[in-house]
Design an enzyme around this catalytic site. Sequence first.
Site, short mmCIF file in Angstrom:
data_model
loop_
_atom_site.label_atom_id
_atom_site.label_comp_id
_atom_site.label_asym_id
_atom_site.label_seq_id
_atom_site.Cartn_x
_atom_site.Cartn_y
_atom_site.Cartn_z
CB ALA A 227 -0.92 0.01 1.22
CG LEU A 230 -0.08 8.75 -5.21
CD1 LEU A 230 0.54 9.17 -6.54
CD2 LEU A 230 -0.95 9.87 -4.66
N GLY A 231 -1.99 4.53 -4.11
CA GLY A 231 -2.68 3.31 -4.50
C GLY A 231 -2.17 2.10 -3.76
CD GLN A 232 -5.38 -0.76 -1.27
OE1 GLN A 232 -5.07 -0.01 -0.35
NE2 GLN A 232 -6.44 -1.57 -1.20
CB VAL A 233 0.19 -3.80 -5.41
CG1 VAL A 233 0.47 -4.94 -6.38
CG2 VAL A 233 0.77 -2.49 -5.94
CG ASP A 383 10.18 4.74 -4.47
OD1 ASP A 383 11.07 4.83 -3.61
OD2 ASP A 383 8.99 4.46 -4.20
#
Length: 673
Positions: A227, A230-233, A383
């Site tokens: 997480a 801006l978003g999560q996987v 990153d």
Amino acid sequence: MDLIHSNCINSLPLSANNHRNVTSKFPIPFSATLRRSKRLSITNLAASTASGASVNGVASTSRSLSEKKALQLSPSSSAMDQLDIERGVCVPFRKYTPETVRNKVLESRGAIASLLLRGVEIVWNLGFYWSTLMYDCFVGRDEEVVADRARQLRNLLCNLGPSFIKAGQVLANRPDIIREDYMNELCILQDDVPPFPNQVAFSIIEEELGQPLESIFSKISSRTIAAASLGQVYRATLRDTGEDVAIKVQRPQIEPIIYRDLFLFRTLASFLNGISLQKLGCNAELIVDEFGEKLLEELDYTLEARNIEDFLENFKDDPTVKIPRVYKQLSGSRVLVMEWIDGIRCTDPQAIKTAGIDVDGFLTVGVSAALRQLLEFGLFHGDPHPGNIFAMRDGRIAYVDFGNVAELSQQNKQILIDAVVHAVNEDYAEMANDFTRLGFLAKGTDVSPIVPALEAIWQNSAGKGLSDFNFRSVTGQFNKLVYDYPIRIPERFSLVIRSLLTQEGICFTLKPDFKFLEVAYPYVAKRLLTDPNPALRERLIQVLFKDGVFQWKRLENLIVLAKENVARMSRNPALQVKSMQNSKSLQFKRKLDLTDTIKDGTRLFFTDEGIRRQLLLALTEDSKLHIQELVDVYRLVESDIDMPTVAVEVVRDFPTVVRDLVLSWSDSVLSDR
């Protein structure tokens, strides 16, 4: 990565043509020059024209650098124009401009009330925090409570939402803005962000793809894999093919929040321009514009899909790097579906060794891949923390998460190489000028006070030798320099610094006595000796000549280092797998190929009178023939040179040499007249 326990979902048939493996629509030999994101390098074209070359046969008809500089001097020049000038690029279509943000925010219903409420919330929270800092200073305990105040700031940013979490992540890499102990605390924001509910995420996937979840995936993980702000996987399995994929889902209703906060950030920045100009040499609005532009790029998952395609194109011929495929027909602006990377976390040295991967070879591959991104492609992963880098079981290095990608123009890459050359030649005045050219210092800044400081930092770090040199110590010293002088770290270079520090930290985890420069120097040496780029050929000459004297020992060191790079790379298991497929190709890669360098050197000797005179002086320096030095150099490369091939190449190039020689002679005759 550990297997994810997944819950099965009822399925409906899905035809194979609903998704596919995506490759680039057309080849992009210079992804940093012309990106599908419509970012166009203007200085690359200008530099190529100046050297008598062209890029992909394109004439330099776009706005010239001098015209851009003229714009910079114009009163109507905006902060975005300044950013373009610094980067050496022109962005004809951009998602972020201050006007776009203002219009987006003010056109929405109830915009004024929303702005006022949000503004009060921000001012109240930040004001209260600021008052505690002032009280600490007043009672003289400011240094005692630094750890508590840094933790308080991190929690405050989390509570204020995704824009502030992202701002905290950026501040964690900006020593020009925030002190180091606060930076270390804010680094936690890069990994520790709470997820949003699965039901909301699954609804976004169905809305974006226009199909029920069960018609596309046969399995999907019941918990998030990761997480972020801006978003999560999630991990899932495609129903039609059985392939495992990663699904990246954007946080709900995040775009209007981001736009509103950016508007407030820039409004606040307009009141801080005076302080920012004094401390950093630039407007505070410029810093917000850099942040806003990057943030809106990360918010668009279609742009991330293009980033993946660019990385795939760049590393398509590199057998040591794995980039996941992207399923564009199953992706949109808020959902991104990618190939699942089944690798080993790069911070687990025991698992890497158990998999039979040579740690030294893997580290060499990682450093080389990072340096290729930075110095060769100009497009690099911004990153590369441990959660975004994996070791494949065949020895390749794999990257994931391409939302935070930065690029350097051809001009910026050449200035970086110039800085390395100036460091090698101990030309610190030119190093300071390189900082101005890269945007660290405002144009017109007197660099003379900075020169001694740069000299002290470099000599203190380089004087320790390769065994003790590390980027963290150099960065720590540089951070102190930032506080003493009006230095601003441009966003793209803060990402470069973070990228190098993060990857160096990963290397230390795998091998505590790892020496980053012992791997980086051989790569740079090999690149200088073998890259046919005219700009690098020019830098090679600058390295080999110091104060007009040819450096025989430096040439020998470059060759030894370059051969070391080739030898280290050949130990990587990924190349061993490649050898089974094409042993001849690998055999070629295991040798230092200097054919083009010798050919270019021969041409230069005959056509450039200045170089010819310097080389002849080098052979007869101190009133003696330096035959032994020439023999020593030949012995170093003897096993790597295929003399018949070199002879054929030189003969094949002979008409060009004759033409250049005639042109050079005619120019000298005309100039004499």
